[in-house]
Design a protein around this motif. Sequence first.
Motif, PDB file in Angstrom:
ATOM      1  N   UNK A 158       0.744  -1.439   0.025  1.00  0.00           N
ATOM      2  CA  UNK A 158       0.152   0.115  -0.171  1.00  0.00           C
ATOM      3  C   UNK A 158       1.056   1.117   0.061  1.00  0.00           C
ATOM      4  N   UNK A 159       2.031   1.175   0.701  1.00  0.00           N
ATOM      5  CA  UNK A 159       3.050   2.450   0.984  1.00  0.00           C
ATOM      6  C   UNK A 159       3.734   2.614  -0.457  1.00  0.00           C
ATOM      7  N   UNK A 160       3.933   1.313  -0.988  1.00  0.00           N
ATOM      8  CA  UNK A 160       4.653   1.353  -2.306  1.00  0.00           C
ATOM      9  C   UNK A 160       3.717   2.068  -3.536  1.00  0.00           C
ATOM     10  N   UNK A 161       2.515   1.825  -3.377  1.00  0.00           N
ATOM     11  CA  UNK A 161       1.426   2.299  -4.280  1.00  0.00           C
ATOM     12  C   UNK A 161       1.359   3.972  -4.159  1.00  0.00           C
ATOM     13  N   UNK A 162       1.334   4.320  -3.007  1.00  0.00           N
ATOM     14  CA  UNK A 162       1.126   5.684  -2.597  1.00  0.00           C
ATOM     15  C   UNK A 162       2.331   6.538  -3.066  1.00  0.00           C
ATOM     16  N   UNK A 163       3.671   5.736  -2.820  1.00  0.00           N
ATOM     17  CA  UNK A 163       4.875   6.426  -3.213  1.00  0.00           C
ATOM     18  C   UNK A 163       5.090   6.656  -4.564  1.00  0.00           C
ATOM     19  N   UNK A 164       4.582   5.455  -5.453  1.00  0.00           N
ATOM     20  CA  UNK A 164       4.881   5.655  -6.783  1.00  0.00           C
ATOM     21  C   UNK A 164       3.797   6.476  -7.590  1.00  0.00           C
ATOM     22  N   UNK A 165       2.580   6.877  -6.933  1.00  0.00           N
ATOM     23  CA  UNK A 165       1.500   8.163  -7.379  1.00  0.00           C
ATOM     24  C   UNK A 165       2.350   9.352  -7.263  1.00  0.00           C
ATOM     25  N   UNK A 166       3.169   9.385  -6.127  1.00  0.00           N
ATOM     26  CA  UNK A 166       3.926  10.639  -6.053  1.00  0.00           C
ATOM     27  C   UNK A 166       5.010  10.771  -6.940  1.00  0.00           C
ATOM     28  N   UNK A 167       5.796   9.746  -7.184  1.00  0.00           N
ATOM     29  CA  UNK A 167       6.747   9.830  -8.329  1.00  0.00           C
ATOM     30  C   UNK A 167       6.242  10.021  -9.360  1.00  0.00           C
ATOM     31  N   UNK A 168       5.157   9.417  -9.899  1.00  0.00           N
ATOM     32  CA  UNK A 168       4.528   9.572 -11.287  1.00  0.00           C
ATOM     33  C   UNK A 168       4.122  11.190 -11.484  1.00  0.00           C
ATOM     34  N   UNK A 169       3.406  11.818 -10.444  1.00  0.00           N
ATOM     35  CA  UNK A 169       3.319  13.172 -10.395  1.00  0.00           C
ATOM     36  C   UNK A 169       4.561  14.071 -10.929  1.00  0.00           C
ATOM     37  N   UNK A 170       5.419  13.732 -10.040  1.00  0.00           N
ATOM     38  CA  UNK A 170       6.993  14.636 -10.248  1.00  0.00           C
ATOM     39  C   UNK A 170       7.480  14.413 -11.656  1.00  0.00           C
ATOM     40  N   UNK A 181       4.145   2.271 -16.324  1.00  0.00           N
ATOM     41  CA  UNK A 181       3.725   0.734 -16.446  1.00  0.00           C
ATOM     42  C   UNK A 181       3.818   0.049 -14.815  1.00  0.00           C
ATOM     43  N   UNK A 182       4.813   0.718 -14.016  1.00  0.00           N
ATOM     44  CA  UNK A 182       5.029   0.176 -12.717  1.00  0.00           C
ATOM     45  C   UNK A 182       3.551   0.788 -11.856  1.00  0.00           C
ATOM     46  N   UNK A 183       3.396   1.817 -12.124  1.00  0.00           N
ATOM     47  CA  UNK A 183       2.086   2.450 -11.277  1.00  0.00           C
ATOM     48  C   UNK A 183       1.026   1.691 -11.770  1.00  0.00           C
ATOM     49  N   UNK A 184       0.493   1.224 -12.944  1.00  0.00           N
ATOM     50  CA  UNK A 184      -0.333   0.714 -13.522  1.00  0.00           C
ATOM     51  C   UNK A 184      -0.445  -0.718 -12.715  1.00  0.00           C
ATOM     52  N   UNK A 185       0.592  -1.678 -12.365  1.00  0.00           N
ATOM     53  CA  UNK A 185       0.573  -2.567 -11.853  1.00  0.00           C
ATOM     54  C   UNK A 185       0.178  -2.536 -10.060  1.00  0.00           C
ATOM     55  N   UNK A 186       1.031  -1.462  -9.864  1.00  0.00           N
ATOM     56  CA  UNK A 186       0.866  -1.363  -8.139  1.00  0.00           C
ATOM     57  C   UNK A 186      -0.679  -0.658  -7.979  1.00  0.00           C
ATOM     58  N   UNK A 187      -1.128   0.152  -8.763  1.00  0.00           N
ATOM     59  CA  UNK A 187      -2.596   0.517  -8.737  1.00  0.00           C
ATOM     60  C   UNK A 187      -3.449  -0.476  -8.972  1.00  0.00           C
ATOM     61  N   UNK A 188      -3.152  -1.514  -9.949  1.00  0.00           N
ATOM     62  CA  UNK A 188      -4.335  -2.455 -10.144  1.00  0.00           C
ATOM     63  C   UNK A 188      -4.390  -3.612  -9.028  1.00  0.00           C
ATOM     64  N   UNK A 189      -2.999  -3.845  -8.424  1.00  0.00           N
ATOM     65  CA  UNK A 189      -2.909  -4.610  -7.379  1.00  0.00           C
ATOM     66  C   UNK A 189      -3.584  -4.212  -5.886  1.00  0.00           C
ATOM     67  N   UNK A 190      -3.477  -2.844  -5.748  1.00  0.00           N
ATOM     68  CA  UNK A 190      -4.070  -2.215  -4.550  1.00  0.00           C
ATOM     69  C   UNK A 190      -5.594  -2.295  -4.787  1.00  0.00           C
ATOM     70  N   UNK A 191      -6.212  -1.973  -5.800  1.00  0.00           N
ATOM     71  CA  UNK A 191      -7.635  -2.052  -6.280  1.00  0.00           C
ATOM     72  C   UNK A 191      -7.938  -3.362  -5.793  1.00  0.00           C
ATOM     73  N   UNK A 192      -7.300  -4.297  -6.306  1.00  0.00           N
ATOM     74  CA  UNK A 192      -7.731  -5.943  -6.415  1.00  0.00           C
ATOM     75  C   UNK A 192      -7.709  -6.358  -4.839  1.00  0.00           C
TER      76      UNK A 192
END
Length: 200
Positions: free
Chosen positions: A39-51, A180-191
Amino acid sequence: LTVGLALLSSILARMAHKCGCCLRLAKVRVLDVLTPIMGLYTTAADYVWLLYLQGNNAHPLHTTLFMGCLCNLFLCFVVNAAVLRMTLTSYIIDTPWWRKNRKRLRLILLLSVLSPRFFRITNSHLGAIDRTHIHFGTPSKMAVVFAKLGLATLLQDIPLLLVQVYVWLIWRNLAPKVSLLCFGLGAQSILTTVLHHVFS
């Protein structure tokens, strides 16, 4: 790396259980360690994606998307804090566990505001760390409470994943490199959130 460590911990826990030694290790709840970290990885990846999105500045629309996503993350932070507070007030504050550990839970609570699912770490039974041995009811009741708390992550995961997919489909090579990393983390988080809710 995290998944590998979780698998290794699971194997060691099974071995310890079978051998009758290292009983504390055998009691570790591996999924309640892995799930909060992911869950933390997913949130961190979202912030990195925005940057990356703002740094690339590949299109004027990216600035608008950046501000919109940033507002969404701020809204999620506020909602997560409110949901976590309601959960604590309704189920946990009156327990001996809370009275004993509340002053040592600041980091866990902060990370749980960033990703509500991280609060499951308190149920992971990590050795002698009392903060990870929460108890406020039957296992089934605790599972329901944790699942409801985790539902708050959907407010962040779904909009961010849709924006990330949109940017990648429209701009492809100009999209953030971590898409692509964010896609994977986001999908697994929702699932994960859905599965916790269904099976709780």
